[in-house]
Design a protein around this motif. Structure first.
Motif, PDB file in Angstrom:
ATOM      1  N   LEU A 244       0.852  -1.196   0.000  1.00  0.00           N
ATOM      2  CA  LEU A 244       0.000   0.000   0.000  1.00  0.00           C
ATOM      3  C   LEU A 244       0.879   1.233   0.000  1.00  0.00           C
ATOM      4  O   LEU A 244       2.007   1.208   0.499  1.00  0.00           O
ATOM      5  CB  LEU A 244      -0.875   0.046   1.253  1.00  0.00           C
ATOM      6  CG  LEU A 244      -2.072  -0.873   1.405  1.00  0.00           C
ATOM      7  CD1 LEU A 244      -1.660  -2.330   1.511  1.00  0.00           C
ATOM      8  CD2 LEU A 244      -2.866  -0.478   2.641  1.00  0.00           C
ATOM      9  N   GLY A 245       0.338   2.323  -0.516  1.00  0.00           N
ATOM     10  CA  GLY A 245       1.012   3.602  -0.411  1.00  0.00           C
ATOM     11  C   GLY A 245       0.367   4.451   0.670  1.00  0.00           C
ATOM     12  O   GLY A 245      -0.488   3.997   1.435  1.00  0.00           O
TER      13      GLY A 245
ATOM     14  N   LYS B  42       5.555   4.144   3.473  1.00  0.00           N
ATOM     15  CA  LYS B  42       5.333   5.561   3.739  1.00  0.00           C
ATOM     16  C   LYS B  42       5.839   6.446   2.604  1.00  0.00           C
ATOM     17  O   LYS B  42       5.360   7.569   2.435  1.00  0.00           O
ATOM     18  CB  LYS B  42       6.018   5.962   5.041  1.00  0.00           C
ATOM     19  CG  LYS B  42       5.467   5.303   6.291  1.00  0.00           C
ATOM     20  CD  LYS B  42       6.210   5.791   7.517  1.00  0.00           C
ATOM     21  CE  LYS B  42       5.739   5.098   8.784  1.00  0.00           C
ATOM     22  NZ  LYS B  42       6.478   5.575   9.981  1.00  0.00           N
ATOM     23  N   ASP B  43       6.827   5.959   1.852  1.00  0.00           N
ATOM     24  CA  ASP B  43       7.424   6.780   0.810  1.00  0.00           C
ATOM     25  C   ASP B  43       6.773   6.590  -0.556  1.00  0.00           C
ATOM     26  O   ASP B  43       7.265   7.090  -1.562  1.00  0.00           O
ATOM     27  CB  ASP B  43       8.933   6.508   0.715  1.00  0.00           C
ATOM     28  CG  ASP B  43       9.258   5.030   0.477  1.00  0.00           C
ATOM     29  OD1 ASP B  43       8.321   4.208   0.411  1.00  0.00           O
ATOM     30  OD2 ASP B  43      10.454   4.707   0.372  1.00  0.00           O
ATOM     31  N   VAL B  44       5.663   5.880  -0.603  1.00  0.00           N
ATOM     32  CA  VAL B  44       4.852   5.778  -1.825  1.00  0.00           C
ATOM     33  C   VAL B  44       3.648   6.696  -1.618  1.00  0.00           C
ATOM     34  O   VAL B  44       2.680   6.330  -0.957  1.00  0.00           O
ATOM     35  CB  VAL B  44       4.400   4.330  -2.088  1.00  0.00           C
ATOM     36  CG1 VAL B  44       3.486   4.267  -3.303  1.00  0.00           C
ATOM     37  CG2 VAL B  44       5.617   3.429  -2.284  1.00  0.00           C
ATOM     38  N   ILE B  45       3.722   7.892  -2.177  1.00  0.00           N
ATOM     39  CA  ILE B  45       2.766   8.939  -1.816  1.00  0.00           C
ATOM     40  C   ILE B  45       1.815   9.249  -2.964  1.00  0.00           C
ATOM     41  O   ILE B  45       2.218   9.478  -4.101  1.00  0.00           O
ATOM     42  CB  ILE B  45       3.507  10.219  -1.389  1.00  0.00           C
ATOM     43  CG1 ILE B  45       4.342   9.925  -0.134  1.00  0.00           C
ATOM     44  CG2 ILE B  45       2.524  11.350  -1.113  1.00  0.00           C
ATOM     45  CD1 ILE B  45       5.225  11.072   0.299  1.00  0.00           C
ATOM     46  N   ALA B  46       0.525   9.235  -2.640  1.00  0.00           N
ATOM     47  CA  ALA B  46      -0.539   9.636  -3.560  1.00  0.00           C
ATOM     48  C   ALA B  46      -1.235  10.854  -2.974  1.00  0.00           C
ATOM     49  O   ALA B  46      -1.298  11.017  -1.748  1.00  0.00           O
ATOM     50  CB  ALA B  46      -1.534   8.494  -3.755  1.00  0.00           C
ATOM     51  N   ARG B  47      -1.772  11.691  -3.840  1.00  0.00           N
ATOM     52  CA  ARG B  47      -2.431  12.921  -3.380  1.00  0.00           C
ATOM     53  C   ARG B  47      -3.818  13.017  -4.007  1.00  0.00           C
ATOM     54  O   ARG B  47      -3.999  12.748  -5.199  1.00  0.00           O
ATOM     55  CB  ARG B  47      -1.587  14.146  -3.732  1.00  0.00           C
ATOM     56  CG  ARG B  47      -0.184  14.070  -3.135  1.00  0.00           C
ATOM     57  CD  ARG B  47       0.653  15.290  -3.442  1.00  0.00           C
ATOM     58  NE  ARG B  47       2.051  15.053  -3.062  1.00  0.00           N
ATOM     59  CZ  ARG B  47       2.546  15.218  -1.837  1.00  0.00           C
ATOM     60  NH1 ARG B  47       1.747  15.641  -0.873  1.00  0.00           N
ATOM     61  NH2 ARG B  47       3.817  14.972  -1.568  1.00  0.00           N
ATOM     62  N   GLU B  48      -4.785  13.436  -3.176  1.00  0.00           N
ATOM     63  CA  GLU B  48      -6.176  13.527  -3.620  1.00  0.00           C
ATOM     64  C   GLU B  48      -6.839  14.709  -2.928  1.00  0.00           C
ATOM     65  O   GLU B  48      -6.552  15.007  -1.770  1.00  0.00           O
ATOM     66  CB  GLU B  48      -6.922  12.232  -3.275  1.00  0.00           C
ATOM     67  CG  GLU B  48      -8.378  12.206  -3.695  1.00  0.00           C
ATOM     68  CD  GLU B  48      -9.077  10.914  -3.315  1.00  0.00           C
ATOM     69  OE1 GLU B  48     -10.301  10.832  -3.503  1.00  0.00           O
ATOM     70  OE2 GLU B  48      -8.385   9.989  -2.809  1.00  0.00           O
TER      71      GLU B  48
ATOM     72  N   GLU C  63      -3.986   6.494   8.432  1.00  0.00           N
ATOM     73  CA  GLU C  63      -2.643   6.245   7.906  1.00  0.00           C
ATOM     74  C   GLU C  63      -1.710   5.746   9.007  1.00  0.00           C
ATOM     75  O   GLU C  63      -0.905   4.833   8.793  1.00  0.00           O
ATOM     76  CB  GLU C  63      -2.088   7.518   7.269  1.00  0.00           C
ATOM     77  CG  GLU C  63      -2.751   7.900   5.948  1.00  0.00           C
ATOM     78  CD  GLU C  63      -2.384   6.964   4.824  1.00  0.00           C
ATOM     79  OE1 GLU C  63      -1.185   6.683   4.635  1.00  0.00           O
ATOM     80  OE2 GLU C  63      -3.302   6.482   4.124  1.00  0.00           O
ATOM     81  N   LYS C  64      -1.792   6.343  10.185  1.00  0.00           N
ATOM     82  CA  LYS C  64      -0.940   5.913  11.291  1.00  0.00           C
ATOM     83  C   LYS C  64      -1.284   4.491  11.744  1.00  0.00           C
ATOM     84  O   LYS C  64      -0.399   3.703  12.095  1.00  0.00           O
ATOM     85  CB  LYS C  64      -1.059   6.890  12.459  1.00  0.00           C
ATOM     86  CG  LYS C  64      -0.412   8.248  12.169  1.00  0.00           C
ATOM     87  CD  LYS C  64      -0.541   9.193  13.357  1.00  0.00           C
ATOM     88  CE  LYS C  64       0.122  10.534  13.052  1.00  0.00           C
ATOM     89  NZ  LYS C  64       0.005  11.491  14.185  1.00  0.00           N
ATOM     90  N   LEU C  65      -2.581   4.171  11.733  1.00  0.00           N
ATOM     91  CA  LEU C  65      -2.986   2.807  12.082  1.00  0.00           C
ATOM     92  C   LEU C  65      -2.416   1.796  11.087  1.00  0.00           C
ATOM     93  O   LEU C  65      -1.921   0.727  11.473  1.00  0.00           O
ATOM     94  CB  LEU C  65      -4.511   2.700  12.111  1.00  0.00           C
ATOM     95  CG  LEU C  65      -5.217   3.231  13.360  1.00  0.00           C
ATOM     96  CD1 LEU C  65      -6.718   3.146  13.174  1.00  0.00           C
ATOM     97  CD2 LEU C  65      -4.782   2.468  14.598  1.00  0.00           C
ATOM     98  N   LYS C  66      -2.484   2.131   9.812  1.00  0.00           N
ATOM     99  CA  LYS C  66      -1.930   1.234   8.794  1.00  0.00           C
ATOM    100  C   LYS C  66      -0.420   1.080   8.954  1.00  0.00           C
ATOM    101  O   LYS C  66       0.127  -0.006   8.743  1.00  0.00           O
ATOM    102  CB  LYS C  66      -2.271   1.746   7.399  1.00  0.00           C
ATOM    103  CG  LYS C  66      -3.737   1.623   7.021  1.00  0.00           C
ATOM    104  CD  LYS C  66      -3.978   2.200   5.641  1.00  0.00           C
ATOM    105  CE  LYS C  66      -5.447   2.120   5.255  1.00  0.00           C
ATOM    106  NZ  LYS C  66      -5.701   2.744   3.918  1.00  0.00           N
ATOM    107  N   ASP C  67       0.256   2.159   9.296  1.00  0.00           N
ATOM    108  CA  ASP C  67       1.698   2.074   9.542  1.00  0.00           C
ATOM    109  C   ASP C  67       1.995   1.069  10.651  1.00  0.00           C
ATOM    110  O   ASP C  67       2.919   0.246  10.530  1.00  0.00           O
ATOM    111  CB  ASP C  67       2.260   3.449   9.934  1.00  0.00           C
ATOM    112  CG  ASP C  67       2.302   4.424   8.773  1.00  0.00           C
ATOM    113  OD1 ASP C  67       2.343   3.983   7.612  1.00  0.00           O
ATOM    114  OD2 ASP C  67       2.296   5.653   9.039  1.00  0.00           O
TER     115      ASP C  67
END
Length: 376
Positions: A158-159, A238-244, A183-187
């Motif tokens: 995942l990103g 964490k370094d695979v970043i998508a923006r929406e 996001e923090k939970l997924k981390d």
């Protein structure tokens, strides 16, 4: 006295259930040991990038420019798009870039799950990368994502989704805060073994693991969970970043959450036999981050009833003051465009929409198609 005690216990249990995914569950995750990935180096696998679109003409110029940038960095990257019967020329905009994107036109409104299955069947890369039509990927996202597949135990990656426009409204602000927590939970889930499910903004799996599924489910959750069911790791980078861009209007966000919750419940029903066979830790994660949240609106409702009944038994004046105070907060929150009261109302709306979606799904209602939010 016994009745008061029972009402108090019910109230405390409901409060604990609402707080569980955001307070107690993260604390438990932080106490768990790290499961390291194997430090393996090797050639990066080939990949295909897939996305579905419906009436996204406004987003297409920026999306296509983003894809052109990614293709320039990765000439071997195959890009496939599914147009779900758009009426605004989205398909034509994509088709004009046929040297970069392979377009598959649907027979009409068929839905994202159907569209992704069509694309996955045509893809030939070792890794399938899934994203959305309104999502932009950072320049190094593909490199960083594919690097994680050097570990043969990694079956899906995942990103990280970064939202734009959190300051535009209370709805957007609440959505941004919720997603930062998510996001923090997924981390933490990734650090301790497996993430329990992906969203559609940016995730990937080995093509050999792609499952079959009905059109009524959430394809991103279904596809990503296939990695866990296959005994491979589903990790987050964490370094695979998508923006929406965030949804800013309450009515758009409400409809979106009803649809997503209904599809999530159908997904749960479809996956139930495999979910029961997961390792105990993964079952705990799934229940904590998904099932408890789906029924958060019910816990809030039961807690409010218990609090009201307890207040009435203790003092009718206390009950009246509490009811008037709650009504005033809601009235101010509904009218406000920002601030804590507006944010509180948006949180309640989100819980109500999720509960409504689950209830609709339990009665057999399905949502196979979608409409892009107008307030992005």
């Amino acid at each position: 006295m016994a009745t008061n005690l029972i009402l108090g216990v019910v109230l405390l249990l409901c409060l604990a259930a609402v707080a569980w995914p955001f307070l107690f569950y993260p604390l438990i995750l932080r106490a768990l040991p790290t499961v390291a990935e194997a430090p393996v180096e090797g050639p990066k696998p080939s990949a295909s990038l897939l996305f579905c679109a419906y009436n996204e003409a406004a987003a297409m110029p920026e999306k296509l420019a983003n894809l052109a940038m990614l293709r320039a960095r990765h000439p071997e990257l195959a890009i496939l798009a599914f147009d779900d019967g758009s009426s605004d020329g989205t398909g034509d905009l994509i088709a004009a870039q046929d040297d970069m994107v392979t377009l598959v036109r649907g027979p009409g409104r068929s839905g994202k799950a159907y569209g992704m299955k069509q694309l996955a069947a045509r893809a030939r890369g070792d890794v399938l990368i899934f994203t959305d039509a309104n999502v932009l990927l950072d320049a190094d996202a593909i490199d960083n994502l594919l690097a994680r597949y050097a570990d043969p135990q990694v079956g899906g990656v995942l990103g990280s989704l970064h939202y734009i426009g959190a300051e535009d409204s209370a709805t957007a602000s609440v959505g941004s805060l919720y997603w930062r927590i998510e996001e923090k939970l997924k981390d933490e889930e990734s650090r301790t073994g497996n993430v329990l499910g992906a969203d559609g903004s940016i995730f990937s799996i080995r093509r050999s693991l792609y499952p079959d599924f009905p059109d009524s489910v959430l394809d991103d959750l279904t596809v990503s969970m296939a990695v866990v069911f296959a005994g491979k790791r589903l990790v987050k980078a964490k370094d695979v970043i998508a923006r929406e861009r965030l949804v800013t209007a309450r009515k758009d966000e409400y409809r979106r959450k009803v649809r997503i919750a209904a599809r999530a419940w159908h997904t749960h029903a479809h996956l139930r036999p495999q979910l029961r066979r997961m390792a105990a830790l993964d079952r705990f994660k799934y229940a904590s981050r998904k099932i408890v949240r789906w029924f958060g609106g019910l816990f809030i409702l039961l807690g409010a009833v218990a609090a009201g009944a307890l207040a009435m038994r203790l003092s009718p004046a206390l009950y009246l003051a509490g009811a008037l105070g709650a009504a005033l907060v809601i009235w101010i929150g509904v009218r406000a465009k920002s601030g804590p009261f507006a944010a509180l109302v948006d949180v309640m709306i989100a819980y109500a929409a999720t509960l409504q979606g689950v209830a609709k799904a339990m009665t057999g209602r399905t949502f196979t198609v979608w409409n892009p939010a107008q307030s992005r």
